[in-house]
Design a protein around this motif. Structure first.
Motif, PDB file in Angstrom:
ATOM      1  N   PRO A  48     -14.734  -1.926  -9.750  1.00  0.00           N
ATOM      2  CA  PRO A  48     -13.748  -2.991  -9.910  1.00  0.00           C
ATOM      3  C   PRO A  48     -12.325  -2.471 -10.080  1.00  0.00           C
ATOM      4  O   PRO A  48     -11.374  -3.043  -9.534  1.00  0.00           O
ATOM      5  CB  PRO A  48     -14.225  -3.727 -11.163  1.00  0.00           C
ATOM      6  CG  PRO A  48     -15.683  -3.434 -11.248  1.00  0.00           C
ATOM      7  CD  PRO A  48     -15.854  -2.051 -10.703  1.00  0.00           C
ATOM      8  N   GLU A  49     -12.175  -1.364 -10.809  1.00  0.00           N
ATOM      9  CA  GLU A  49     -10.849  -0.778 -10.999  1.00  0.00           C
ATOM     10  C   GLU A  49     -10.256  -0.321  -9.669  1.00  0.00           C
ATOM     11  O   GLU A  49      -9.043  -0.394  -9.456  1.00  0.00           O
ATOM     12  CB  GLU A  49     -10.919   0.412 -11.965  1.00  0.00           C
ATOM     13  CG  GLU A  49     -11.517   0.095 -13.324  1.00  0.00           C
ATOM     14  CD  GLU A  49     -13.003   0.360 -13.405  1.00  0.00           C
ATOM     15  OE1 GLU A  49     -13.429   1.146 -14.266  1.00  0.00           O
ATOM     16  OE2 GLU A  49     -13.750  -0.220 -12.588  1.00  0.00           O
ATOM     17  N   ALA A  53      -6.906  -1.574  -7.752  1.00  0.00           N
ATOM     18  CA  ALA A  53      -5.887  -0.603  -7.354  1.00  0.00           C
ATOM     19  C   ALA A  53      -5.393  -0.840  -5.932  1.00  0.00           C
ATOM     20  O   ALA A  53      -4.275  -0.446  -5.587  1.00  0.00           O
ATOM     21  CB  ALA A  53      -6.435   0.820  -7.487  1.00  0.00           C
ATOM     22  N   THR A  54      -6.189  -1.481  -5.098  1.00  0.00           N
ATOM     23  CA  THR A  54      -5.732  -1.787  -3.736  1.00  0.00           C
ATOM     24  C   THR A  54      -4.703  -2.909  -3.724  1.00  0.00           C
ATOM     25  O   THR A  54      -4.038  -3.129  -2.713  1.00  0.00           O
ATOM     26  CB  THR A  54      -6.908  -2.204  -2.827  1.00  0.00           C
ATOM     27  OG1 THR A  54      -7.437  -3.462  -3.271  1.00  0.00           O
ATOM     28  CG2 THR A  54      -8.001  -1.144  -2.808  1.00  0.00           C
ATOM     29  N   GLY A  55      -4.609  -3.665  -4.823  1.00  0.00           N
ATOM     30  CA  GLY A  55      -3.684  -4.792  -4.882  1.00  0.00           C
ATOM     31  C   GLY A  55      -4.359  -6.147  -4.913  1.00  0.00           C
ATOM     32  O   GLY A  55      -3.686  -7.177  -4.897  1.00  0.00           O
ATOM     33  N   ALA A  56      -5.692  -6.179  -4.971  1.00  0.00           N
ATOM     34  CA  ALA A  56      -6.412  -7.450  -4.994  1.00  0.00           C
ATOM     35  C   ALA A  56      -6.169  -8.169  -6.320  1.00  0.00           C
ATOM     36  O   ALA A  56      -6.302  -7.569  -7.393  1.00  0.00           O
ATOM     37  CB  ALA A  56      -7.905  -7.223  -4.793  1.00  0.00           C
ATOM     38  N   GLY A 307      -1.625   4.663   1.739  1.00  0.00           N
ATOM     39  CA  GLY A 307      -1.628   5.448   0.510  1.00  0.00           C
ATOM     40  C   GLY A 307      -2.954   5.494  -0.204  1.00  0.00           C
ATOM     41  O   GLY A 307      -3.030   5.923  -1.363  1.00  0.00           O
ATOM     42  N   CYS A 308      -4.033   5.063   0.447  1.00  0.00           N
ATOM     43  CA  CYS A 308      -5.339   5.046  -0.216  1.00  0.00           C
ATOM     44  C   CYS A 308      -5.893   6.467  -0.361  1.00  0.00           C
ATOM     45  O   CYS A 308      -5.450   7.390   0.321  1.00  0.00           O
ATOM     46  CB  CYS A 308      -6.320   4.175   0.573  1.00  0.00           C
ATOM     47  SG  CYS A 308      -7.068   5.008   1.995  1.00  0.00           S
ATOM     48  N   THR A 335     -14.525   2.140   2.749  1.00  0.00           N
ATOM     49  CA  THR A 335     -14.338   0.794   2.195  1.00  0.00           C
ATOM     50  C   THR A 335     -13.019   0.706   1.463  1.00  0.00           C
ATOM     51  O   THR A 335     -12.279  -0.284   1.611  1.00  0.00           O
ATOM     52  CB  THR A 335     -15.506   0.442   1.262  1.00  0.00           C
ATOM     53  OG1 THR A 335     -16.735   0.484   1.997  1.00  0.00           O
ATOM     54  CG2 THR A 335     -15.332  -0.947   0.667  1.00  0.00           C
ATOM     55  N   TRP A 336     -12.707   1.710   0.656  1.00  0.00           N
ATOM     56  CA  TRP A 336     -11.432   1.701  -0.068  1.00  0.00           C
ATOM     57  C   TRP A 336     -10.266   1.596   0.925  1.00  0.00           C
ATOM     58  O   TRP A 336      -9.341   0.817   0.741  1.00  0.00           O
ATOM     59  CB  TRP A 336     -11.303   2.961  -0.932  1.00  0.00           C
ATOM     60  CG  TRP A 336     -10.186   2.905  -1.943  1.00  0.00           C
ATOM     61  CD1 TRP A 336      -8.956   2.341  -1.796  1.00  0.00           C
ATOM     62  CD2 TRP A 336     -10.220   3.419  -3.280  1.00  0.00           C
ATOM     63  NE1 TRP A 336      -8.204   2.476  -2.931  1.00  0.00           N
ATOM     64  CE2 TRP A 336      -8.956   3.143  -3.870  1.00  0.00           C
ATOM     65  CE3 TRP A 336     -11.171   4.106  -4.023  1.00  0.00           C
ATOM     66  CZ2 TRP A 336      -8.633   3.525  -5.171  1.00  0.00           C
ATOM     67  CZ3 TRP A 336     -10.852   4.483  -5.329  1.00  0.00           C
ATOM     68  CH2 TRP A 336      -9.598   4.192  -5.885  1.00  0.00           C
TER      69      TRP A 336
END
Length: 377
Positions: A48-49, A53-56, A307-308, A335-336
């Motif tokens: 979840p973290e 972090a992706t902005g969701a 930037g992932c 996926t990230w």
């Protein structure tokens, strides 16, 4: 957590594209928003973290799957879905209707609801508007969806009309069963297939009932992008302008851009996570299949502008290796990356709308995708 009002504000428009924010007790949802799908209380291959972090700003949970396993009652006893899955921000739950309708021979529809057999163990269950509202209350979701029926397209007009009117009856029952829940929102779902007059009838009925938000349902079910856009040319405008508009189950990046252009505020889709697990990456230059041999010796990142962690720390060659080898880290990194791409896409559109340059941004978006991937090394 003290109850606060659910509210929606519009900050800017550019053509029919809109940007703003939905306020909930669990935080703000920037719109247009893409909601990653956490079907069974998890976005597959992600913490979840990491999703945050992706902005969701919000996740989607699935009533059908959660009612079967581990059950809504168990989740409620364990403190609700937010605590259960360690996500303290907003959650939207669908009603279970779409999944039940997809069961085909395993379900039986009547005017009161649907009886169906579990795809897991064959056990018998019953879903009605009242039971769907109860399950979503037990889950504790912030945005609750009306129970509806969604026929697959193509379907004849009489079938679509009957289904829409049944869904509107169920929408009224959902509203009554939802009750008074400060800080939580109930969204109505517009139906009507590809028929403009049926969608107008549906929208009028929904507006007369009154909801905190409205979804355009019954699309992305086999009609194709052109037909979907034809509906979106008028359907969002049939719904209240001062409430969020949610397009369910969409979609590919160009679907999302086209939907935002036509006035949609919220979307969800399993595509970025599902594609990541099968080696597909969404990039600014289009879709890459990382399992293709052209990447085996490529030291470059998937996307130079991303930037992932997958793009910052790993080469295409490495991602090719772990994806082909079916290593777990391959699903995690891909996926990230895909979820990051989708959130970056939403952020770019929000900025373009706010600065009244959406048309130019959209042209550049399509041009770069049409150019294709970078040349092989």
């Amino acid at each position: 957590m003290p109850a606060q009002p659910f509210a929606f504000r519009l900050d800017a428009t550019d053509g029919r594209a809109r940007t703003g924010a939905i306020s909930t007790p669990r935080g703000q949802i920037r719109t247009p928003a893409f909601m990653p799908v956490g079907t069974a209380a998890t976005v597959k291959a992600m913490l979840p973290e990491s999703v945050r972090a992706t902005g969701a700003d919000i996740l989607l949970g699935n009533t059908y799957h959660l009612m079967l396993r581990p059950t809504a009652e168990r989740i409620d006893r364990l403190g609700g879905l937010h605590r259960f899955m360690n996500w303290d921000r907003p959650i939207l739950t669908d009603s279970g209707g779409f999944q039940v309708m997809s069961l085909g021979a395993l379900r039986k529809l009547d005017a009161d609801g649907v009886t169906f057999k579990s795809h897991i163990d064959g056990s018998k269950h019953r879903l009605t508007p009242e039971r769907s509202m109860e399950i979503q209350r037990l889950l504790g979701s912030d945005i609750v969806m009306c129970f509806d029926e969604c026929p697959a397209l193509p379907a004849d007009r009489d079938r679509i009309a009957a289904s829409m009117r049944l869904s509107m009856d169920w929408a009224a029952r959902s509203r009554d069963a939802f009750g008074d829940r400060p800080g939580h929102a109930l969204f109505g779902i517009q139906q009507g297939g590809l028929e403009e007059d049926l969608r107008a009838e549906s929208a009028e009925r929904l507006r007369s009932i009154g909801f905190e938000g409205y979804a355009v349902g019954g699309l992305a079910v086999g009609e194709g992008q052109e037909a979907m856009f034809d509906v979106l040319d008028y359907a969002p405008e049939q719904l209240p302008a001062d409430k969020p508009r949610y397009l369910m189950g969409v979609g590919k990046p160009d679907d999302i851009v086209g939907a935002v252009k036509r006035g949609i505020d919220m979307m969800d889709c399993v595509l970025p996570s599902r594609s990541g697990r099968t080696g597909q990456a969404f990039t600014r230059r289009g879709v890459i299949n990382i399992r293709n041999a052209r990447h085996v010796d490529d030291p470059r990142p998937l996307d130079e502008e991303c930037g992932c962690p997958a793009c910052r720390g790993y080469s295409r060659a490495y991602l090719h290796h772990v994806s082909r080898s079916k290593e777990i880290i391959g699903s995690m990194l891909m996926t990230w990356h895909n979820l990051q791409y989708y959130q970056d896409l939403m952020a770019d559109m929000r900025a373009a709308i706010a600065e009244e340059r959406f048309e130019v941004w959209e042209r550049d978006f399509h041009a770069l995708r049409a150019a294709g991937d970078v040349e092989p090394v």
